[in-house]
Design an enzyme around this catalytic site. Structure first.
Site, PDB file in Angstrom:
ATOM      1  N   CYS A 121      69.186 -35.184 -31.620  1.00  0.00           N
ATOM      2  CA  CYS A 121      68.686 -35.048 -32.997  1.00  0.00           C
ATOM      3  C   CYS A 121      67.628 -33.958 -33.141  1.00  0.00           C
ATOM      4  O   CYS A 121      67.243 -33.612 -34.260  1.00  0.00           O
ATOM      5  CB  CYS A 121      68.157 -36.390 -33.496  1.00  0.00           C
ATOM      6  N   HIS A 264      63.278 -35.007 -39.364  1.00  0.00           N
ATOM      7  CA  HIS A 264      64.601 -35.550 -39.028  1.00  0.00           C
ATOM      8  C   HIS A 264      64.790 -36.890 -39.733  1.00  0.00           C
ATOM      9  O   HIS A 264      63.946 -37.784 -39.620  1.00  0.00           O
ATOM     10  CB  HIS A 264      64.713 -35.715 -37.516  1.00  0.00           C
ATOM     11  N   ASN A 294      71.686 -40.999 -40.986  1.00  0.00           N
ATOM     12  CA  ASN A 294      71.146 -40.201 -39.880  1.00  0.00           C
ATOM     13  C   ASN A 294      72.298 -39.358 -39.320  1.00  0.00           C
ATOM     14  O   ASN A 294      73.188 -39.883 -38.658  1.00  0.00           O
ATOM     15  CB  ASN A 294      70.579 -41.151 -38.822  1.00  0.00           C
TER      16      ASN A 294
END
Ligand code: UT7
Length: 343
Positions: A121, A264, A294
């Site tokens: 990520c 993020h 996500n």
């Protein structure tokens, strides 16, 4: 020696010249997930902030998402050429070779250098640092940086702690050589890792560790696993500290010098905790997690593209980026948002 030989060299930096995002058309709502999992719409909303997410259809791969986002970023930059393609992904089309060369080929980018990077990520931040380094060294003039993940392809659909969060998407940026005083110039990038905690986020099978055993993986080992609560704690700590370091390197004060925080999109509660610790109020935080979930490495560039389109992010905004993911790996940087059109 001529006078120019004594002139200080102007530092070459990477400057964002275009941005694009793409999500696959299939939308999966929380209610749809409740038909397959022991969960509720209310649990997902209150624990994660997610309402719906996008998912690839059967046969769609990461490169398909990456090509669309890359095409949009190139259009946004106004010039369909780059000499380097960097793809940050956790879900390459194949274990070998890298996916970036195929993406470059499908975008008609000739013999551009192309390679993948793996930082889960935090992939877009690692990609920005990589692109900035290539530009600073004179190895590249224009880089297409794409972060794309078909994350749902590695998620166990029966695992309620991950299937409700992770989703598919892609985001991209074109970076050109420029100077540090230009809008869009990527600031110093703070990067870090903690491999002692690699087991917090892991796909146990499919790599050399499992394959060298010469026996088939145990059931479920090919799926992504996450120790959610521990990961949550580290995500808050690392995104906060990396963001503080990046802001300090830019000489920016949290209270007065940051117009937008693009963190993020891991979990809405993580985003709130990071913003609170940094002293950045909700009005300055960009967020699209409710609609996209996500999306792994794609999260930040997808957010930037959407916020540019919606007008939440405009030319001149001082922007702080921070990301965290498996590895563990994290990163942060600053930049002044340039005047971009989105496609
Ligand atoms: O992308 C970068 C890396 N990833 C992240 O940053 C994600 C970090 N982690 C998280 O976002 C959260 O930890 C999760 C959303 C994964 C889980 O939320 P949580 O509030 O940390 O829940 P938990 O794991 O502490 O579980 C609390 C309870 C457990 O039940 P018991 O043991 O208390 O009875 C879980 O079994 O919630 C249960 N649970 C669920 N219940 C309903 C876990 N998932 C679900 C679910 N629906 N989907």
């Amino acid at each position: 020696m001529s006078a120019t030989a004594h002139a200080p060299a102007v530092r070459r930096v990477a400057v964002i010249a275009g941005v694009g995002g793409y999500v696959p058309p299939t939308v999966v709502t929380n209610r749809e997930l409740t038909s397959q999992l022991d969960t509720t719409d209310e649990w997902i909303r209150t624990r994660t902030g997610i309402v719906s997410r996008h998912m690839v259809s059967p046969g769609t791969a990461t490169s398909d998402l990456a090509v669309e986002a890359g095409r949009r970023a190139l259009e946004s930059s106004g010039e369909h050429s780059v000499d380097t393609v960097v793809l940050a992904t956790t879900t390459p089309d194949h274990p070998c070779p890298a996916t970036a060369p195929e993406v470059a080929h499908r975008l008609g980018l000739g013999d551009a250098a192309a390679f993948d990077i793996a930082a889960v990520c935090a992939g877009f931040l690692y990609g920005l640092a990589t692109a900035a380094g290539l530009v600073a060294a004179g190895t590249a003039e224009r880089v297409l940086l794409i972060a794309a993940d078909a994350f749902t392809t590695i998620i166990d659909p029966a695992d309620r702690s991950t299937a409700i969060i992770f989703a598919d998407g892609a985001g991209a940026a074109v970076l050109r050589a420029g100077t540090a005083d230009e809008p869009g110039a990527v600031g110093r990038v703070v990067l870090g890792s903690e491999g002692g905690l690699a087991d917090l986020i892991q796909v146990p099978a499919g790599g050399s560790r499992q394959r060298s055993r010469g026996i088939a993986p145990a059931p479920g080992e090919e799926f992504f696993r996450m120790r959610g609560r521990d990961t949550y704690r580290h995500a808050v700590e690392r995104m906060t500290s990396a963001a503080r370091q990046a802001a300090a390197l830019a000489g920016w004060e949290m209270a007065t010098d940051i117009d937008r925080l693009a963190a993020h999109q891991a979990n809405a509660r993580i985003l709130t905790a990071v913003a609170e610790r940094l002293g950045i109020d909700a009005e300055r935080c960009l967020s699209n997690i409710a609609q996209v979930g996500n999306t792994g490495g794609a999260s930040i560039p997808l957010l930037l593209a959407e916020a540019t389109t919606s007008g939440e992010l405009v030319a001149g905004h001082r922007l702080l980026l921070t990301a965290f993911g498996g590895g563990l790996a994290w990163g942060a940087t600053t930049l002044v948002w340039p005047d971009l059109k989105t496609c």
